[in-house]
Design a protein around this motif. Structure first.
Motif, PDB file in Angstrom:
ATOM      1  N   LEU A 195       4.979  20.376   5.877  1.00  0.00           N
ATOM      2  CA  LEU A 195       5.124  19.939   4.492  1.00  0.00           C
ATOM      3  C   LEU A 195       5.511  18.473   4.394  1.00  0.00           C
ATOM      4  N   MET A 196       6.307  17.995   5.344  1.00  0.00           N
ATOM      5  CA  MET A 196       6.795  16.619   5.281  1.00  0.00           C
ATOM      6  C   MET A 196       6.043  15.660   6.201  1.00  0.00           C
ATOM      7  N   ALA A 197       5.235  16.194   7.126  1.00  0.00           N
ATOM      8  CA  ALA A 197       4.576  15.321   8.105  1.00  0.00           C
ATOM      9  C   ALA A 197       3.609  14.357   7.442  1.00  0.00           C
ATOM     10  N   SER A 198       2.897  14.809   6.437  1.00  0.00           N
ATOM     11  CA  SER A 198       2.020  13.919   5.686  1.00  0.00           C
ATOM     12  C   SER A 198       2.809  13.351   4.523  1.00  0.00           C
ATOM     13  N   LYS A 199       2.981  12.051   4.525  1.00  0.00           N
ATOM     14  CA  LYS A 199       3.781  11.429   3.474  1.00  0.00           C
ATOM     15  C   LYS A 199       3.135  11.603   2.102  1.00  0.00           C
ATOM     16  N   THR A 200       1.816  11.715   2.069  1.00  0.00           N
ATOM     17  CA  THR A 200       1.148  11.929   0.781  1.00  0.00           C
ATOM     18  C   THR A 200       1.487  13.317   0.240  1.00  0.00           C
ATOM     19  N   ARG A 201       1.447  14.344   1.086  1.00  0.00           N
ATOM     20  CA  ARG A 201       1.807  15.694   0.632  1.00  0.00           C
ATOM     21  C   ARG A 201       3.290  15.776   0.305  1.00  0.00           C
ATOM     22  N   ALA A 202       4.113  15.072   1.099  1.00  0.00           N
ATOM     23  CA  ALA A 202       5.551  15.093   0.854  1.00  0.00           C
ATOM     24  C   ALA A 202       5.887  14.521  -0.519  1.00  0.00           C
ATOM     25  N   LYS A 203       5.195  13.446  -0.893  1.00  0.00           N
ATOM     26  CA  LYS A 203       5.453  12.846  -2.197  1.00  0.00           C
ATOM     27  C   LYS A 203       5.086  13.801  -3.329  1.00  0.00           C
ATOM     28  N   GLU A 204       4.006  14.521  -3.155  1.00  0.00           N
ATOM     29  CA  GLU A 204       3.617  15.496  -4.173  1.00  0.00           C
ATOM     30  C   GLU A 204       4.683  16.584  -4.304  1.00  0.00           C
ATOM     31  N   LEU A 205       5.192  17.043  -3.162  1.00  0.00           N
ATOM     32  CA  LEU A 205       6.223  18.074  -3.169  1.00  0.00           C
ATOM     33  C   LEU A 205       7.502  17.577  -3.824  1.00  0.00           C
ATOM     34  N   MET A 206       7.898  16.341  -3.506  1.00  0.00           N
ATOM     35  CA  MET A 206       9.124  15.785  -4.069  1.00  0.00           C
ATOM     36  C   MET A 206       8.997  15.534  -5.570  1.00  0.00           C
ATOM     37  N   ALA A 207       7.810  15.142  -5.999  1.00  0.00           N
ATOM     38  CA  ALA A 207       7.593  14.952  -7.436  1.00  0.00           C
ATOM     39  C   ALA A 207       7.789  16.270  -8.178  1.00  0.00           C
ATOM     40  N   ALA A 208       7.280  17.352  -7.591  1.00  0.00           N
ATOM     41  CA  ALA A 208       7.427  18.665  -8.213  1.00  0.00           C
ATOM     42  C   ALA A 208       8.886  19.101  -8.238  1.00  0.00           C
ATOM     43  N   ALA A 209       9.671  18.618  -7.257  1.00  0.00           N
ATOM     44  CA  ALA A 209      11.094  18.981  -7.201  1.00  0.00           C
ATOM     45  C   ALA A 209      11.957  18.055  -8.047  1.00  0.00           C
ATOM     46  N   GLY A 210      11.338  17.072  -8.706  1.00  0.00           N
ATOM     47  CA  GLY A 210      12.072  16.176  -9.580  1.00  0.00           C
ATOM     48  C   GLY A 210      12.722  15.000  -8.894  1.00  0.00           C
ATOM     49  N   VAL A 211      12.348  14.736  -7.637  1.00  0.00           N
ATOM     50  CA  VAL A 211      12.893  13.588  -6.922  1.00  0.00           C
ATOM     51  C   VAL A 211      12.097  12.343  -7.325  1.00  0.00           C
ATOM     52  N   PRO A 212      12.753  11.247  -7.738  1.00  0.00           N
ATOM     53  CA  PRO A 212      12.012  10.053  -8.180  1.00  0.00           C
ATOM     54  C   PRO A 212      11.225   9.416  -7.033  1.00  0.00           C
ATOM     55  N   LEU A 213      10.014   8.947  -7.340  1.00  0.00           N
ATOM     56  CA  LEU A 213       9.207   8.289  -6.315  1.00  0.00           C
ATOM     57  C   LEU A 213       8.262   7.278  -6.941  1.00  0.00           C
ATOM     58  N   LEU A 214       7.728   6.402  -6.096  1.00  0.00           N
ATOM     59  CA  LEU A 214       6.746   5.414  -6.534  1.00  0.00           C
ATOM     60  C   LEU A 214       5.387   6.077  -6.691  1.00  0.00           C
ATOM     61  N   ALA A 215       4.678   5.709  -7.737  1.00  0.00           N
ATOM     62  CA  ALA A 215       3.353   6.286  -7.959  1.00  0.00           C
ATOM     63  C   ALA A 215       2.372   5.738  -6.929  1.00  0.00           C
ATOM     64  N   PRO A 216       1.609   6.605  -6.260  1.00  0.00           N
ATOM     65  CA  PRO A 216       0.640   6.116  -5.277  1.00  0.00           C
ATOM     66  C   PRO A 216      -0.486   5.336  -5.943  1.00  0.00           C
ATOM     67  N   VAL A 217      -1.115   4.459  -5.168  1.00  0.00           N
ATOM     68  CA  VAL A 217      -2.233   3.652  -5.654  1.00  0.00           C
ATOM     69  C   VAL A 217      -3.451   3.967  -4.808  1.00  0.00           C
ATOM     70  N   ASP A 218      -4.567   4.251  -5.455  1.00  0.00           N
ATOM     71  CA  ASP A 218      -5.814   4.503  -4.728  1.00  0.00           C
ATOM     72  C   ASP A 218      -6.382   3.166  -4.262  1.00  0.00           C
ATOM     73  N   PRO A 219      -6.440   2.920  -2.948  1.00  0.00           N
ATOM     74  CA  PRO A 219      -6.950   1.622  -2.474  1.00  0.00           C
ATOM     75  C   PRO A 219      -8.364   1.321  -2.954  1.00  0.00           C
ATOM     76  N   ALA A 220      -9.161   2.372  -3.156  1.00  0.00           N
ATOM     77  CA  ALA A 220     -10.556   2.158  -3.558  1.00  0.00           C
ATOM     78  C   ALA A 220     -10.660   1.582  -4.963  1.00  0.00           C
ATOM     79  N   SER A 221      -9.649   1.833  -5.791  1.00  0.00           N
ATOM     80  CA  SER A 221      -9.715   1.342  -7.172  1.00  0.00           C
ATOM     81  C   SER A 221      -8.606   0.343  -7.481  1.00  0.00           C
TER      82      SER A 221
END
Length: 663
Positions: A112-138
């Motif tokens: 669950l935590m090994a991928s930082k992208t999945r971890a951020k999604e999990l933490m967002a659902a748990a209400g932990v504040p985080l920076l919004a990811p940016v899609d490099p392609a756009s």
């Protein structure tokens, strides 16, 4: 109950885990690559198993070989340390499938935590504040600056700050390449880069009975190449509300993934005091000793206790006392783009004192190679207050005897004594702002101090030569009971390292056999290994240690290294104009697209990528012209000064400029 433990790692972390095992009566098993056959962690283990090869991908990253080694050596448990396979869920599962105890969190938590992208999604659902990811392609210019990060690992590998949109594709490619090399996974993501933010983290420890400890905060903001250099606990300058908020968020993160064992929840705290979740490291951190010092605990012992199914000693953590600061001692030259250094480590001694701890994977006589991280040791100081801990650590580093490759020791001392750090508000931009001043030569009194150290080296050398037996080497000839002493003025020349300043020391040896410097210093004590000089009414002591043509001079106020000038022939002086020389020993990992003899190149264009000590370094064209010779090829191992290529018609007759990056 664990009776024998294999550590799936090397260097100082393996030695540190072995130390706890010895205290608990647990037998230890090391694994080692061919490059590490004589390493300290191998010498300290009860049993050691060879992993054939030298590159991490062939050795320490081969989970199948590590599991086989544990079974062959009779180990009942595996501790991953940090780095390498420590956050690899597949490796953890393989350990468990082999019937061994895994000293780490549940496989599901790692996944669950090994991928930082999945971890951020999990933490967002748990209400932990985080920076919004940016899609490099756009991504657009409005999104800049961006921070590129490897999804599968940390330690600064695969990390880039992008400030220009045009450079984003190349930086993505480089970041992915390094991430794949370091972690076997090239996934990279982007997020906003927070200028002058602080890297603050919370150590958690959880058992299988539902108890989760939040063991205070650590500040790890002083970083180079996105890797930590100085860490401390607790993080200074946080108000009670922010500190409690970080503790609560860390416990929430651990509970959200059913965590068990030691882990670290990392946050970025903006200049305005707003925290953002960065990642959770599902392993022991390099900087764990500062938490151990403040809380009076052994995190490795607690890891082993929890792995055996035991509960934490209490429902709440023990009380924290005092302040602890850790400095990472690296074999690198901060004044030359952090260039890693290799070679024989002749002496490594840190003076013992109450409150000082040394964690290292080296001793004097070991060799610093090219295959692994250049960290030599961690020095930790614990004292009642932050000011006292910082002072104690700076003094311990200043008095350390470190002979061999250039290190960052002087930078560490200056950083600890810098007003910004002393003020207790460190941030991740510290070295961006202060590196030039911190590494600058010519500070007040520095030249005179170096000259005095060179004088001590000359006196010690003269005394050593004079006391040598007849026929054993240079020195006054002996005739029966009489010695023919040189009475004419003598000179010795030294070149200081690493700046290359030359010093010519003149002295005259009197009939008492004591050399007298020509610059007026009074020789109080003169011996081959120790010299005491008095100048201006002040007496100073010098410890002089020769190593071949090199001599190290240690004093109470600093350390100096000198070499005879003939040893410093610059490889560029032996090559023609436009030559691209290897700035360090390493392996060629790739070439610029289309690079071949006859290709046109532009000044500053990256042509060749070298990998050394887990980092990539770009070799740039010295000037515009035509590539006439190309010796470099992917996979080629080269020594420092090796000729890689030649660019013809380059107006600047100098070796190629080398720029260090993380690929």
């Amino acid at each position: 109950m664990i009776t024998a433990l294999l550590v799936a790692n090397r260097g100082e972390i393996a030695c540190r885990i072995f130390r706890t095992c010895r205290e608990l009566g647990i037998a230890t098993v090391a694994v080692y690559s061919d490059a590490d056959a004589g390493a300290l962690h191998v010498r300290e283990a009860d049993t050691a198993v060879r992993l054939p090869g030298a590159a991490p991908a062939d050795t320490y990253l081969r989970g199948d070989l590590v599991v086989t080694a544990a079974l062959a050596a009779g180990a009942g448990a595996v501790h991953p340390g940090y780095g390498f396979l420590s956050e690899n869920a597949g490796f953890a599962r393989a350990v468990l499938d082999a019937g061994l105890v895994w000293v780490g969190p549940p496989v599901e938590s790692i996944e669950l935590m090994a991928s930082k992208t999945r971890a951020k999604e999990l933490m967002a659902a748990a209400g932990v504040p985080l920076l919004a990811p940016v899609d490099p392609a756009s991504a657009t210019a409005a999104d800049l600056p961006l921070l590129l990060k490897a999804a599968a690992g940390g330690g600064g590998r695969g990390m880039r700050v992008v400030r220009e949109l045009a450079s984003l594709p190349a930086e993505l490619t480089a970041a992915a390449a390094e991430a794949a090399s370091a972690f076997g996974d090239g996934e990279v993501f982007a997020e906003p880069y927070v200028e002058r933010g602080r890297h603050v983290e919370v150590q958690v420890m959880a058992d299988g009975q539902g108890t989760v400890w939040a063991l205070g905060t650590r500040d790890c903001s002083l970083q180079r190449r996105h890797q930590k250099v100085i860490e401390e606990a607790p993080a200074p300058g946080l108000d009670d509300a922010l500190r409690q908020g970080l503790h609560d968020a860390a416990v929430t993160a651990a509970q959200a993934v059913g965590y068990r064992g030691a882990g670290t929840v990392e946050f970025l705290v903006s200049a305005g005091g707003r925290p953002y979740f960065l990642e959770m490291n599902t392993r022991l951190q390099v900087e764990h000793p500062v938490t151990e010092a403040v809380f009076g605990i052994d995190l490795v012992a607690l890891q082993l206790r929890v792995a055996e199914g035991g509960a934490l000693p209490s429902a709440t953590p023990p009380p924290a006392t005092g302040h602890a600061v850790e400095a990472r001692l690296y074999a690198e030259d901060p004044a030359r783009d952090w260039q890693p250094q290799t070679g024989a480590l002749l002496t490594l001694e840190v003076p013992g004192a109450p409150g000082i701890r040394l964690d290292t994977g080296y001793t004097g006589g070991d060799t610093v190679g090219v295959h692994y991280d250049p960290m030599l040791a961690k020095v930790i100081a614990h004292a009642p207050t932050r000011t006292e801990a910082v002072r104690l650590l700076a003094r311990a580093l200043e008095r350390a005897r470190i002979h061999g490759p250039v290190t960052n020791r002087e930078l560490l001392v200056r950083s600890l004594r810098h007003p910004d750090f002393a003020a207790g508000q460190p941030d991740t931009g510290f070295y961006d702002r202060h590196l030039a001043a911190l590494t600058a030569a010519g500070s007040p009194g520095e030249d005179s101090a170096r000259r005095l150290a060179a004088t001590a080296a000359a006196i010690a050398s003269a005394v050593g030569a004079a006391s040598a037996p007849a026929g054993s080497g240079p020195g006054p000839a002996r005739f029966g009971a009489w010695r023919n002493l040189a009475s004419q003025p003598q000179t010795r020349r030294y070149r200081s390292e690493p700046d290359g300043t030359e010093y010519e020391i003149a002295y005259r040896t009197g009939r008492d056999g004591v050399p007298a410097p020509g610059t007026g210093e009074r020789v109080v004590v003169a011996g081959p290994g120790a010299v005491t000089l008095e100048t201006g009414g002040v007496t100073r002591h010098f410890t002089v240690t020769p190593h071949g043509d090199r001599v190290h001079v240690d004093t109470a106020a600093g350390a100096y290294a000198f070499t005879a000038p003939p040893r410093f022939t610059d490889p560029a002086e032996r090559t023609g104009p436009g030559s691209l020389l290897a700035p360090m020993p390493g392996t060629v990992v790739r070439l610029a697209d289309g690079l071949a003899p006859g290709a046109a190149v532009e000044a500053g264009q990256p042509l060749i990528w070298l990998e050394a000590m887990k980092m990539e370094h770009r070799v740039l064209a010295p000037a515009s012209g035509t590539l006439t010779t190309l010796h470099a090829a992917p996979g080629l191992q080269v020594e420092v000064g090796a000729l890689l290529a030649v660019v013809q018609d380059a107006p600047v007759h100098a070796p190629a400029h080398q720029e260090e990056t993380t690929p």
